[in-house]
Each structure stands twice: as structure tokens, then as C-alpha cells.
Design an enzyme around this catalytic site. Sequence first.
Site, PDB file in Angstrom:
ATOM      1  N   GLU A   1      40.061  27.060  18.943  1.00 58.45           N
ATOM      2  CA  GLU A   1      38.739  26.990  18.302  1.00 58.45           C
ATOM      3  C   GLU A   1      38.028  25.685  18.595  1.00 58.45           C
ATOM      4  O   GLU A   1      38.609  24.603  18.546  1.00 58.45           O
ATOM      5  CB  GLU A   1      38.856  27.141  16.787  1.00 58.45           C
ATOM      6  CG  GLU A   1      37.495  27.179  16.078  1.00 58.45           C
ATOM      7  CD  GLU A   1      37.622  27.157  14.562  1.00 58.45           C
ATOM      8  OE1 GLU A   1      38.465  27.899  14.034  1.00 58.45           O
ATOM      9  OE2 GLU A   1      36.885  26.384  13.922  1.00 58.45           O
TER      10      GLU A   1
ATOM     11  N   GLU B   1      44.197  26.003  10.805  1.00 55.80           N
ATOM     12  CA  GLU B   1      44.075  24.647  10.260  1.00 55.80           C
ATOM     13  C   GLU B   1      44.982  24.402   9.040  1.00 55.80           C
ATOM     14  O   GLU B   1      44.512  24.181   7.926  1.00 55.80           O
ATOM     15  CB  GLU B   1      42.612  24.344   9.934  1.00 55.80           C
ATOM     16  CG  GLU B   1      41.742  24.401  11.185  1.00 55.80           C
ATOM     17  CD  GLU B   1      40.284  24.023  10.950  1.00 55.80           C
ATOM     18  OE1 GLU B   1      39.855  23.935   9.787  1.00 55.80           O
ATOM     19  OE2 GLU B   1      39.575  23.822  11.960  1.00 55.80           O
TER      20      GLU B   1
END
Length: 491
Positions: free
Chosen positions: A342, A239
Site C-alpha cells: 500500500e 498496519e
Amino acid sequence: MNYRTILITALSCALVACQQTPTKPHAPNNLVTQAPALGAPVAVYTTAKNTEQRLSQGTTLTFAKSVQPSEGEISVFVNPHKSFQTFIGVGGAFTDASAEVFAKLPQDKQQELLTAYYDKEQGIGYSLARTTIHSSDFGSHSFTYIEEGDKELKTFSIDHDREFRLPLIKQAIDAAGGELLVYASPWSPPAFMKSNNNMLKGGKLLPEYFESWAMYYTKFIKAYEAEGIPIWGITIQNEPMAVQRWESNIYTAEEERDFLKNYLGPIMEREGLGDKNIVVWDHNRDLISQRANTIFEDPEAAKYAWGIGFHWYETWAGGTTMHDNLYNVAQSFPDKKLLFTEGTNERFSRDKYQHWPNAERYGHSMINDFNAGTVGWTDWNILLDENGGPNHVQNFCFSPIHADTRTGELIYTPSYYYIGHFSKFIAPGAKRISTTVSRSHLLATSFQNDDGKTATVVMNQSDDDIAYNFIVEDKEVELTIPARAMQTLVY
């Protein structure tokens, strides 16, 4: 009702893992794959809301000659002569949280969990796994593999992982038959390497530590492989556009591109790790095209990148999932792969263990992601406790299986079974084949395995039972999918 017992007694379909050269995800390769014959059997496995069906095998059907369906009928169409990307696996993440909870279970429950996830006959046959390079939020505390300030990495050691994480991974590999595709992701460099001098709350990698941080990945890979855990590849940063209250680190697209081409890629090659796969982005579908454009259009960066990873959390802004962006990347860069790295259901609450929309989120994402060209799909934590943790910043979430550490009980959520409709019946090396539906109430995708068996996964998003024609080439069966259900058809 013990759904675990249902799963073990009802299923005996084991698939053999294989590897093939991937094809471009955006266009069919037009190779003729095996089509069913008249009278060929179709095994149907169903998981349905408000029933006891959990990956339950029903009556075996047989193919008859198809007839032209009417507009008033609902149909699923499969063309086995049009095939697309090659599948590499479905699985979940070995976090410190999962490993810590696993260690608290009695031995029989540990074995049950390993069987449930990794056994191809009695479980759902996970073949893919992610782990973290030192800590993430899912664990009891933050840590690194070096002493603070050690730019030369002289103190590098994975001793921390020996207590919980390494034993879990090794047992999982054994349970999977000795082979599991494992990749790793960092959440943050050590604090001293960052602009905010903190592993948490964003910050950026300082230029004077670019080389040290690139070397850190290589030391991790070599240390894990010395433990007998092969590492398939790495993602550059989890991220990279999110300033989180937990471990996080920011790269713009240009910064990630330049770190890859000037440091990480060359250093991996220099250290004899040029065969490891490097995945960029590792964040949501919303900005994925801009990241792909920036990195993949730079030849010096692109040569080091196997593909691009993504998550499903773009809905935080109030919109819907953005699968069209995946199609764009697959069509724009057909030589690069899409990997789901994810997804998890957030905001844990014990009264929602059996919350059906959590499972449907998996089914919706997986079908749409695969149809967009995704080659592999990785869930987040494989196991969490009765609080949705441990998590050192209280970011508690769901996992497909929870453990109540007070009683030793394992709790199977509907998400486990929805994921299993893919992972149990689609083997690494399978080819996705053309599949469409005639009504938006249903979603569907198909993969043909190397042994010639095909699995079509159908999801009913409506509150009504739906009768539909399942048409493969010029053969069909007629069947019904219950309301709010998932089916896998194996033929």
C-alpha cells in the site's frame, strides 16, 4: 489537453503475462539473458512535467557500439547477464470507496476506467490487486460479514460486497484478459472479538477468538472463489502497529508470529487452503526487519509465510524512505519475498490533482523498492471521488484517477502515468536485471520479460534536462530525459 487520448493513440506495446520460478532477490542468478544487437531498436516513452508528454512514444533509437564514458558524462548501465527477483505484477486496490464511486459513473466512463487500468494495449496493464476483508476506512461505513457476537460464524455472508465491490472486481478481471492476481487484507476483526470492543482505534484480538478469526479468512477466500474471483493470498493484518481512528488492530511481532503458526497457518491447511500465500507485517519499512526477524527465524511460523508486505508511510516521522531496510530483509531471508502492499498520497486537495511531486513519490518508491528485491507493487485505491473519498472517518487521499461524480468526468493525475511506466512494459514473470546510474540525479531499474524484451525505467529527479548514455553490455544509445520526467526504454 486530453492525456487519455494521447495514451490510447501513442501506445501499442502489449506485454504477455507469464510465470516463472522466483529467484533469490539478494544475489544475481548469473543466467545469460538476451542482450541487444548492434542496430537493434530502442523505443522511448516519456512523461514529463510542464509538457504534454504522457507515456508518449518518441523517436526510436538504435544501439551502436559503446565507448568508455568519461566522468563528466552521465550514464545508465545495464548488465543483462545478472538477473535477480521475478516480478509478479503492479496494480491497485479494490476498496469499497473505489467500488462505490465506480457505480456512480456512466457506463462509458466505467469502461474507460477499466480500459485505462487493465487493458494491456490501450491502458497500463495492471496485473495485481488488493482488496479488503470486510471494511476499511475507505468506504461509506464500517461493516463485517457476520452478525455481532457470532463466534461460530454461522451468519457469514459476503452479500454486502455484491452491490458494488464484486461487480467491479469481476469487470476488472475481464478487462485484464481474464486473469488478475488478487490478495486480501483485514483492517480489524469484528468488534466483539477485540479487547476494546470496537473495530476502530486499535485494540487487540482476544485469545478466545483466535480460531474464529482464522476461520474468517478461510470463509472469505471460499466465498470469493465461489464468485469466480481466485484469491492468490492474504495478509494477516493491515498496519498491525498503528492505532488508527479507523478500523485497526494491533499485533506485536510475537503475537503475529504465534497467531500465524498456531492458528492461521494450520487452519488454512486444514481447510484445504494451504496453497494460498500468507504475507506478514503489511506495514511500513521502519520496523520491517524486526518483524521479519521475529517471524522468519521461527521455523514453525516461517513455513506458513510466503513473504513480507510493506507500506511507504514511515516518512510520517519526518525522515526519508527507508529502502535499506528492504535490502536487509532480502539479504537476511532470501527465500521470502518482498511485496509493496500500500501507498497513497495523503491530504487530498482538488487544486493538487496535477501536483507533480505526488507522481515522483511513486517513481522514487517503485524504482528503489524493485532494486531492493521487491517482487510486486500495489497502489491503494484505484478510484476516488472529487473529495478524495468516500471515507467514513474523513481520511481523504489521492488516487491515480479521480471521478467527479457531479459531472461524470475522469481526472487522470500524473501518478497514473508514472505507475504506467512500470505496469505497461513489465509483465508478470519478468526478471530484474542489473542496472546502475553514474549520477544521483537519475534513478533506474530494468526488467527483462519472458519474450526477451527488456524495459528500463529512468527517472530524472532534477529541474534540468539531462543528456545521458544508455549502455547495455557493450552497446549504447545517447538520449536526453527532460526535467522532472520518467522514461521507459523498451528494447
